[in-house]
Write an enzyme that holds these catalytic residues in place. Sequence first.
Site, PDB file in Angstrom:
ATOM      1  N   GLY A 145       2.736  -1.098   4.302  1.00  0.00           N
ATOM      2  CA  GLY A 145       2.796   0.323   3.954  1.00  0.00           C
ATOM      3  C   GLY A 145       4.231   0.758   3.710  1.00  0.00           C
ATOM      4  O   GLY A 145       4.807   0.511   2.651  1.00  0.00           O
ATOM      5  N   GLY A 146       4.834   1.379   4.721  1.00  0.00           N
ATOM      6  CA  GLY A 146       6.167   1.972   4.592  1.00  0.00           C
ATOM      7  C   GLY A 146       7.199   1.077   3.919  1.00  0.00           C
ATOM      8  O   GLY A 146       7.944   1.525   3.030  1.00  0.00           O
ATOM      9  N   GLY A 183       2.331   2.141  10.831  1.00  0.00           N
ATOM     10  CA  GLY A 183       3.313   3.220  10.701  1.00  0.00           C
ATOM     11  C   GLY A 183       4.019   3.577  11.999  1.00  0.00           C
ATOM     12  O   GLY A 183       4.660   4.617  12.090  1.00  0.00           O
ATOM     13  N   HIS A 185      -9.571   1.220   4.533  1.00  0.00           N
ATOM     14  CA  HIS A 185      -8.332   1.366   5.301  1.00  0.00           C
ATOM     15  C   HIS A 185      -8.602   2.294   6.491  1.00  0.00           C
ATOM     16  O   HIS A 185      -9.381   3.240   6.379  1.00  0.00           O
ATOM     17  CB  HIS A 185      -7.227   1.935   4.404  1.00  0.00           C
ATOM     18  CG  HIS A 185      -5.896   1.905   5.066  1.00  0.00           C
ATOM     19  ND1 HIS A 185      -5.502   2.854   5.984  1.00  0.00           N
ATOM     20  CD2 HIS A 185      -4.877   1.015   4.973  1.00  0.00           C
ATOM     21  CE1 HIS A 185      -4.283   2.548   6.415  1.00  0.00           C
ATOM     22  NE2 HIS A 185      -3.883   1.440   5.821  1.00  0.00           N
ATOM     23  N   SER A 198       3.217  -2.199  10.339  1.00  0.00           N
ATOM     24  CA  SER A 198       4.665  -2.235  10.559  1.00  0.00           C
ATOM     25  C   SER A 198       5.316  -3.569  10.188  1.00  0.00           C
ATOM     26  O   SER A 198       6.265  -4.004  10.834  1.00  0.00           O
ATOM     27  CB  SER A 198       5.000  -1.857  12.010  1.00  0.00           C
ATOM     28  OG  SER A 198       4.590  -0.525  12.275  1.00  0.00           O
ATOM     29  N   GLU A 232      -7.017   4.663   7.671  1.00  0.00           N
ATOM     30  CA  GLU A 232      -6.791   6.084   7.388  1.00  0.00           C
ATOM     31  C   GLU A 232      -7.980   6.693   6.670  1.00  0.00           C
ATOM     32  O   GLU A 232      -8.309   7.863   6.863  1.00  0.00           O
ATOM     33  CB  GLU A 232      -5.497   6.255   6.567  1.00  0.00           C
ATOM     34  CG  GLU A 232      -4.264   6.037   7.448  1.00  0.00           C
ATOM     35  CD  GLU A 232      -3.056   5.467   6.721  1.00  0.00           C
ATOM     36  OE1 GLU A 232      -3.012   5.510   5.480  1.00  0.00           O
ATOM     37  OE2 GLU A 232      -2.155   4.957   7.419  1.00  0.00           O
ATOM     38  N   GLU A 268      -5.616  -5.067  10.488  1.00  0.00           N
ATOM     39  CA  GLU A 268      -4.616  -4.029  10.737  1.00  0.00           C
ATOM     40  C   GLU A 268      -4.931  -3.286  12.031  1.00  0.00           C
ATOM     41  O   GLU A 268      -5.723  -2.337  12.026  1.00  0.00           O
ATOM     42  CB  GLU A 268      -4.605  -3.019   9.586  1.00  0.00           C
ATOM     43  CG  GLU A 268      -4.213  -3.608   8.253  1.00  0.00           C
ATOM     44  CD  GLU A 268      -3.592  -2.545   7.345  1.00  0.00           C
ATOM     45  OE1 GLU A 268      -2.477  -2.769   6.890  1.00  0.00           O
ATOM     46  OE2 GLU A 268      -4.223  -1.501   7.118  1.00  0.00           O
ATOM     47  N   ASN A 279       0.870  -1.177   0.000  1.00  0.00           N
ATOM     48  CA  ASN A 279       0.000   0.000   0.000  1.00  0.00           C
ATOM     49  C   ASN A 279       0.908   1.229   0.000  1.00  0.00           C
ATOM     50  O   ASN A 279       1.477   1.569   1.025  1.00  0.00           O
ATOM     51  CB  ASN A 279      -0.896  -0.048   1.251  1.00  0.00           C
ATOM     52  CG  ASN A 279      -1.704   1.222   1.445  1.00  0.00           C
ATOM     53  OD1 ASN A 279      -1.780   2.066   0.549  1.00  0.00           O
ATOM     54  ND2 ASN A 279      -2.322   1.356   2.611  1.00  0.00           N
ATOM     55  N   TRP A 280       1.027   1.847  -1.156  1.00  0.00           N
ATOM     56  CA  TRP A 280       1.980   2.971  -1.281  1.00  0.00           C
ATOM     57  C   TRP A 280       1.431   4.247  -0.644  1.00  0.00           C
ATOM     58  O   TRP A 280       2.146   5.235  -0.516  1.00  0.00           O
ATOM     59  CB  TRP A 280       2.315   3.217  -2.755  1.00  0.00           C
ATOM     60  CG  TRP A 280       3.118   2.121  -3.402  1.00  0.00           C
ATOM     61  CD1 TRP A 280       3.447   0.906  -2.854  1.00  0.00           C
ATOM     62  CD2 TRP A 280       3.705   2.137  -4.711  1.00  0.00           C
ATOM     63  NE1 TRP A 280       4.193   0.172  -3.740  1.00  0.00           N
ATOM     64  CE2 TRP A 280       4.363   0.903  -4.901  1.00  0.00           C
ATOM     65  CE3 TRP A 280       3.733   3.065  -5.761  1.00  0.00           C
ATOM     66  CZ2 TRP A 280       5.050   0.584  -6.081  1.00  0.00           C
ATOM     67  CZ3 TRP A 280       4.409   2.748  -6.933  1.00  0.00           C
ATOM     68  CH2 TRP A 280       5.057   1.525  -7.086  1.00  0.00           C
ATOM     69  N   LYS A 281       0.164   4.242  -0.262  1.00  0.00           N
ATOM     70  CA  LYS A 281      -0.460   5.440   0.335  1.00  0.00           C
ATOM     71  C   LYS A 281      -0.207   6.664  -0.556  1.00  0.00           C
ATOM     72  O   LYS A 281      -0.086   6.518  -1.770  1.00  0.00           O
ATOM     73  CB  LYS A 281       0.029   5.634   1.769  1.00  0.00           C
ATOM     74  CG  LYS A 281      -0.149   4.357   2.604  1.00  0.00           C
ATOM     75  CD  LYS A 281      -0.004   4.565   4.068  1.00  0.00           C
ATOM     76  CE  LYS A 281      -0.211   3.222   4.778  1.00  0.00           C
ATOM     77  NZ  LYS A 281      -0.186   3.346   6.214  1.00  0.00           N
TER      78      LYS A 281
HETATM   79  P1  PGA Z   1       2.689   0.249   7.664  1.00  0.00           P
HETATM   80  O1  PGA Z   1       1.232   0.469   7.019  1.00  0.00           O
HETATM   81  O2  PGA Z   1       3.223  -1.030   7.082  1.00  0.00           O
HETATM   82  O3  PGA Z   1       3.483   1.457   7.238  1.00  0.00           O
HETATM   83  O4  PGA Z   1       2.503   0.155   9.127  1.00  0.00           O
HETATM   84  C1  PGA Z   1       0.370  -0.612   6.807  1.00  0.00           C
HETATM   85  C2  PGA Z   1      -0.926  -0.119   6.220  1.00  0.00           C
HETATM   86  O5  PGA Z   1      -1.401   0.938   6.631  1.00  0.00           O
HETATM   87  O6  PGA Z   1      -1.513  -0.773   5.337  1.00  0.00           O
END
Ligand code: PGA
Length: 249
Positions: free
Chosen positions: A234-235, A173, A95, A213, A97, A167, A9-11
């Site tokens: 994500g990251g 994050g 998600h 994470s 977010e 999640e 997930n590149w956000k």
């Molecule tokens: P993260 O994000 O790996 O940076 O914690 C995961 C996500 O939000 O899908």
Amino acid sequence: MRTPIIAGNWKMNKTPREAVELSTQLKADLADVKGVEIVICPTFVCLPAVKEVINGSNIKLGAQNMHWEEKGAYTGEVSPSMLVDIGVEYVIIGHSERRQYFAETDETVNKKVLSALSYDLKPIICVGETLEQREQGLTEELVASQTKEALNGLVTDAVKKVVIAYEPIWAIGTGRTASAKDANDVISVIRKTIGSMYGQDIAEQVRIQYGGSVNGGNARELMAMPQIDGALVGGASLKSDEFYKIVNF
Ligand code: PGA
């Protein structure tokens, strides 16, 4: 046997030019990976260019969101038919977010899930608790209810195409992951919930990822758990060498 699925997930990261660079690198680095489904989810504006890069490779394309309607007066939104036209196969829905900053609810998540499936897009549905909810002992109840609401009204055949991502919000994050055992336990609850709606046989076919994470150092332990069928990353999905390590757990 459920094929593990690792999705990046590149956000809101990478310009189209940078997205082409990263996907070109990923295509080369991940070319020999087998037995794992790999998905990358860039922003909407990067989807066409990334699709061109990964065509013919073992990497599939996902979007990070969509509207449930096919078209119309919804300024700023993107529809499922637009995603299909580009060659998108997966779409992240709900998600945390989006729930937190863009007012998505279990109800809009359900509308999007139903719509995505009707366009043959496979939803990656996100569920998970806040730290406060975890401390209050509400995790299982909450993820069960989010799962039920998200899948409300789905026909049995459609459920098999769904991917769920557990999640925990406090792990996203933050560098703090759920322990492999805790993640496995919550995912068991999600699978039981699906079983209570569609039967155990169907529930055993649904892939449930862990997200929060995940990195090259912890992926192996998480993926070794019997209930965990992959990761939403994500990251660590923004660096080809790190994503490579996760995909090769
Ligand atoms: P993260 O994000 O790996 O940076 O914690 C995961 C996500 O939000 O899908």
